[in-house]
Design a protein around this motif. Sequence first.
Motif, PDB file in Angstrom:
ATOM      1  N   ALA A  70     -16.600 -21.492 -11.521  1.00 14.90           N
ATOM      2  CA  ALA A  70     -16.005 -21.374 -13.153  1.00 14.90           C
ATOM      3  C   ALA A  70     -14.585 -20.962 -13.130  1.00 14.90           C
ATOM      4  N   LEU A  71     -14.216 -20.090 -12.312  1.00 10.50           N
ATOM      5  CA  LEU A  71     -12.822 -19.746 -12.112  1.00 10.50           C
ATOM      6  C   LEU A  71     -11.867 -20.792 -11.779  1.00 10.50           C
ATOM      7  N   PHE A  72     -12.226 -21.566 -10.817  1.00 13.48           N
ATOM      8  CA  PHE A  72     -11.438 -22.641 -10.090  1.00 13.48           C
ATOM      9  C   PHE A  72     -11.319 -23.702 -11.531  1.00 13.48           C
ATOM     10  N   ASP A  73     -12.261 -23.959 -12.127  1.00  9.78           N
ATOM     11  CA  ASP A  73     -12.544 -24.985 -13.166  1.00  9.78           C
ATOM     12  C   ASP A  73     -11.467 -24.495 -14.222  1.00  9.78           C
ATOM     13  N   THR A  74     -10.902 -23.402 -14.475  1.00 11.58           N
ATOM     14  CA  THR A  74     -10.214 -22.985 -15.556  1.00 11.58           C
ATOM     15  C   THR A  74      -8.609 -23.538 -15.056  1.00 11.58           C
ATOM     16  N   GLY A  75      -8.221 -23.793 -13.897  1.00 11.55           N
ATOM     17  CA  GLY A  75      -6.996 -24.483 -13.735  1.00 11.55           C
ATOM     18  C   GLY A  75      -5.783 -23.393 -13.613  1.00 11.55           C
ATOM     19  N   VAL A  76      -5.984 -22.214 -13.910  1.00 13.80           N
ATOM     20  CA  VAL A  76      -5.139 -21.259 -13.963  1.00 13.80           C
ATOM     21  C   VAL A  76      -5.413 -20.277 -12.690  1.00 13.80           C
ATOM     22  N   VAL A  77      -6.414 -20.491 -12.016  1.00 21.13           N
ATOM     23  CA  VAL A  77      -6.718 -19.420 -10.819  1.00 21.13           C
ATOM     24  C   VAL A  77      -6.393 -20.440  -9.649  1.00 21.13           C
ATOM     25  N   GLY A  78      -5.508 -19.802  -8.607  1.00 26.71           N
ATOM     26  CA  GLY A  78      -5.285 -20.403  -7.627  1.00 26.71           C
ATOM     27  C   GLY A  78      -5.896 -19.656  -6.325  1.00 26.71           C
ATOM     28  N   ALA A  79      -6.230 -18.489  -6.342  1.00 24.36           N
ATOM     29  CA  ALA A  79      -6.857 -17.791  -5.313  1.00 24.36           C
ATOM     30  C   ALA A  79      -8.025 -16.819  -5.582  1.00 24.36           C
ATOM     31  N   ILE A  80      -8.855 -16.992  -4.797  1.00 25.53           N
ATOM     32  CA  ILE A  80     -10.020 -16.005  -5.039  1.00 25.53           C
ATOM     33  C   ILE A  80     -10.480 -15.111  -3.850  1.00 25.53           C
ATOM     34  N   ALA A  81     -10.812 -13.962  -4.031  1.00 30.96           N
ATOM     35  CA  ALA A  81     -11.377 -12.817  -3.024  1.00 30.96           C
ATOM     36  C   ALA A  81     -12.647 -12.634  -3.346  1.00 30.96           C
ATOM     37  N   THR A  82     -13.789 -12.792  -2.771  1.00 34.56           N
ATOM     38  CA  THR A  82     -15.056 -12.386  -2.921  1.00 34.56           C
ATOM     39  C   THR A  82     -15.434 -11.457  -1.872  1.00 34.56           C
ATOM     40  N   GLU A  83     -16.554 -10.529  -2.410  1.00 36.89           N
ATOM     41  CA  GLU A  83     -17.063  -9.693  -1.498  1.00 36.89           C
ATOM     42  C   GLU A  83     -17.975 -10.319  -0.499  1.00 36.89           C
ATOM     43  N   GLU A  84     -18.449 -11.687  -0.756  1.00 36.46           N
ATOM     44  CA  GLU A  84     -19.415 -12.443   0.034  1.00 36.46           C
ATOM     45  C   GLU A  84     -18.879 -13.200   1.043  1.00 36.46           C
TER      46      GLU A  84
END
Length: 406
Positions: A155-169
């Motif tokens: 969902a976040l990458f599909d926005t086109g405005v998010v370039g990096a993600i950090a997740t607890e998993e």
Amino acid sequence: TMSNNGCLGPSFGAVACMAAVLTIFYAKDSNFVVGSGMVSLKYRRVAPRAYTGCHHGLRGINVAASPIDAMEASKQELNPGMSSLEIIRHDIEDAGVASGISSIIKSIEEAGIEVSRALARVNIDKLTGDYGDINVQGEKQKKLDVYANDILKKALFDTGVVGAIATEEEEDIVRVAVENSKSKFAVAFDPLDGSSNIDCSVPTGTIFGIYRLKDESENPFMNPVADLLGSGYIMYSSATTLTMTVGKGTHMLSLDPDKSKFILTNPKIKIPERGPYYSLNEGRFFDWPKGLQEYINDVKQGNGEWGKKYSSRYVCSLVADVHRTLLYGGWAGNPRPHLRLLFEAAPLALLTEQAGGKGSDGVKDIMSYQPTSLHERLPVFLGSFADIKELEKYGDVQQGKATYEA
């Protein structure tokens, strides 16, 4: 349909609308099958280190489109019934930042609705129990941990405005594979906090924090916690609630299940200056340092600064305990260095401070932290300003590192 890289095809939204009931089956080979009668959709988990992007948002909604462009320039007062997009337009002056954060919040809402549906069917669809892997935290992953993690990443990458993600998993930062000049934001999240409680239907939640991404090579998660642009959580309980802030107050929205839409129900909430509740695992009392033991003994007997006798309220689901604290006052926390700075402590501290409360590690403000590692842990106390200040005065309230079986 689903392409090999894990992207939902354009027919997904239409099929989801046609289906009266969606059933989600989760197989250990990392395939999901969503079906209803004649319809069956099979898709794979997103690759863990690079996301190639997709043109279609969850349930056929394209969250990449700027949701603010079509809105009027004039601002309205915050009133119950408003959407998160209207709240963000009200609270953020910079139109570019507002548009990007609106897309992010909208994508988290859509993902949260999917997770909420899966949780409602967890026993029907046999989604209880462990997935079979151990995550980077050394914890057993639940099936819905993995499901929620993948839904949120997509969902976040599909926005086109998010370039990096950090997740607890996941151990490392996940970056979008295709560079995009519009990718100006980064998001850290705990996909399903309290997931150990799923099998007994105790409330769980999704926690997130939004950061600015200056360039593709930057690690935005090592910037000061004070740089957070916004944060929030979705709590999955008797009602599904989104609590959010973009730095101009903390607001609560409720999911209208008939419309699959979050609407504002509690604008600019204010946590009471004090509250008669403390929330932590009192079964660890004899492992606590002397200062924390003295504080708890004092407030239980009415010998604290307020003079009232405090009661214990503890769910052992951080989102649920913090949610109650925001509404009724008091505090919630863990004296051990157990909770994660990026995925739990920092986002919740910002929410609490924006509601007039305080987030502390027992010595200093959480919002003053400079992260040193992606999965850094710390003691956490969140709640009413006067209660947290009183707790800090006892001095010795941080417990050392400890591991418990239950």
